[in-house]
Design an enzyme around this catalytic site. Structure first.
Site, PDB file in Angstrom:
ATOM      1  CB  SER A 133      -0.888   0.007   1.242  1.00 53.41           C
ATOM      2  OG  SER A 133      -0.083  -0.061   2.401  1.00 53.41           O
ATOM      3  CE1 TYR A 174      -3.974  -0.407  -0.923  1.00 53.11           C
ATOM      4  CE2 TYR A 174      -3.154  -2.663  -0.937  1.00 53.11           C
ATOM      5  CZ  TYR A 174      -3.399  -1.483  -1.596  1.00 53.11           C
ATOM      6  OH  TYR A 174      -3.074  -1.380  -2.922  1.00 53.11           O
ATOM      7  N   GLY A 175      -5.073  -1.279   5.604  1.00 53.62           N
ATOM      8  CA  GLY A 175      -5.356  -2.074   6.800  1.00 53.62           C
ATOM      9  C   GLY A 175      -6.659  -1.774   7.512  1.00 53.62           C
ATOM     10  CG  ASN A 209       2.053  -8.833   6.892  1.00 52.91           C
ATOM     11  OD1 ASN A 209       2.349  -9.970   7.196  1.00 52.91           O
ATOM     12  ND2 ASN A 209       2.963  -7.871   6.791  1.00 52.91           N
ATOM     13  CB  THR A 210      -3.425  -5.511   4.737  1.00 56.85           C
ATOM     14  OG1 THR A 210      -2.862  -4.970   5.938  1.00 56.85           O
ATOM     15  CG2 THR A 210      -4.900  -5.240   4.706  1.00 56.85           C
ATOM     16  CD  GLU A 268       3.388   5.145   4.124  1.00 54.04           C
ATOM     17  OE1 GLU A 268       3.616   6.171   3.465  1.00 54.04           O
ATOM     18  OE2 GLU A 268       3.589   4.002   3.675  1.00 54.04           O
ATOM     19  CB  THR A 300       5.641  -4.827   4.956  1.00 54.86           C
ATOM     20  OG1 THR A 300       4.561  -4.090   4.348  1.00 54.86           O
ATOM     21  CG2 THR A 300       5.480  -6.300   4.646  1.00 54.86           C
ATOM     22  CG  HIS A 301       3.843   0.462   6.721  1.00 50.89           C
ATOM     23  ND1 HIS A 301       3.149  -0.245   5.771  1.00 50.89           N
ATOM     24  CD2 HIS A 301       3.980   1.717   6.217  1.00 50.89           C
ATOM     25  CE1 HIS A 301       2.857   0.555   4.752  1.00 50.89           C
ATOM     26  NE2 HIS A 301       3.354   1.751   5.007  1.00 50.89           N
TER      27      HIS A 301
HETATM   28  N1  DGL Z   1       2.123  -2.609   4.951  1.00 56.12           N
HETATM   29  C1  DGL Z   1       0.833  -3.172   4.970  1.00 56.12           C
HETATM   30  C2  DGL Z   1       0.814  -4.522   5.674  1.00 56.12           C
HETATM   31  O1  DGL Z   1       1.806  -5.206   5.705  1.00 56.12           O
HETATM   32  C3  DGL Z   1      -0.343  -2.395   5.451  1.00 56.12           C
HETATM   33  C4  DGL Z   1      -0.310  -0.957   5.740  1.00 56.12           C
HETATM   34  C5  DGL Z   1      -1.651  -0.329   5.468  1.00 56.12           C
HETATM   35  O2  DGL Z   1      -2.532  -0.315   6.345  1.00 56.12           O
HETATM   36  O3  DGL Z   1      -1.827   0.100   4.325  1.00 56.12           O
HETATM   37  O4  DGL Z   1      -0.218  -4.953   6.150  1.00 56.12           O
END
Ligand code: DGL
Length: 268
Positions: free
Chosen positions: A11, A42-43, A74-75, A153, A188-189
């Site tokens: 994302s 995305y989450g 991951n999402t 972010e 991954t953040h």
């Molecule tokens: N980096 C994304 C993950 O691993 C999600 C971050 C988001 O909420 O967009 O889930």
């Protein structure tokens, strides 16, 4: 299998932590990375919406003739992996949840495992299911830590504000009577917040992310194909919004500087 670049998406800039591990494992391969910054986060979105976003992001990478697709989110891995594999049966698709679960099941000393991720990842239960399959006796506790995405972010990895948020989310676990022996950074953040979490938890906690295990899985999938060895080690970046911001914050996730001029804006 095409000898094109390896496609990686997230994302935002979080998936660059996975790209970093992929490059360490397969330095000669070419990579194209897409950060869907216009739709982040995305989450907090519904599974249907994330699936739709993930299919669109993957489509943009497919049009660049990628030899494999890494869902460095991951999402999206939790809700869209099957849909992606169905849509493009000719391209290997690798997600980050199974590798992350496998890594913690291997490394947790006593099977007391904590998982943190986005709301969607935790609600969807993909980690809980994978860990139950791989290490059925494990005691798993989970928590959504959505604000960590915004902190990461923003580039606020180790600030008083980040520390206050980390303590609010994790203090009861990490400083309580029954701390977990291992913690999966199931977003991954989150790896950029690892030092901060380590400081709160102390040295005994095993901190796990899925980046290097995902790189191992992809290397296995691509064994025998020309892609890992025949490239020039090139990197191409795509973002759906904010090239300057992507380059500035992303450099810290990737561990090397990204020139804004190298970030192409795309519409999905
Ligand atoms: N980096 C994304 C993950 O691993 C999600 C971050 C988001 O909420 O967009 O889930």
């Amino acid at each position: 299998m095409s000898a094109g670049p390896i496609g990686v998406f997230d994302s935002g800039v979080g998936g660059l932590t996975v790209l970093r591990a992929l490059r360490a494992r397969m330095p000669a391969a070419d990579y194209v990375y897409l950060g869907d910054t216009a739709r982040l986060p995305y989450g907090t979105k519904s599974p249907d919406t994330v699936r739709r976003y993930a299919l669109a992001a993957a489509e943009a990478l497919r049009s660049r003739d990628v030899c494999a697709l890494v869902v460095a989110c991951n999402t999206a891995s939790g809700v869209a992996l099957e849909a992606l594999a169905e849509r493009w049966p000719d391209v290997p698709v690798v997600g980050v949840v199974e590798p992350g679960a496998a890594a913690v099941c291997r490394r947790s000393p006593g099977g007391s495992i904590a998982v943190i991720g986005t709301e969607s990842t935790i609600r969807g239960g993909a980690y809980q299911e994978a860990i139950a399959r791989l290490r059925p006796e494990a005691r798993v506790r989970v928590r959504a830590c959505s604000v960590f995405v915004a902190l990461a972010e923003e580039g606020w990895f180790d600030t008083p504000a980040a520390e206050a948020v980390a303590r609010a989310y994790l203090g009861d676990w990490l400083q309580g009577d029954d701390p977990p022996d291992s913690l999966v950074l199931g977003c991954t953040h989150f790896p950029v917040l690892a030092d901060l979490i380590r400081r709160i938890a102390g040295d005994d906690l095993v901190l796990v992310d899925s980046a290097s295990t995902t790189a191992d899985v992809l290397a296995q999938v691509l064994a025998g194909s020309p892609a890992p060895a025949s490239g020039r080690g090139s990197l191409k970046f795509l973002a759906t919004d904010g090239a300057d911001r992507f380059a500035r914050v992303g450099s810290r996730f990737l561990g090397q500087s990204i020139d804004p001029a190298d970030v192409e804006l795309v519409d999905l």
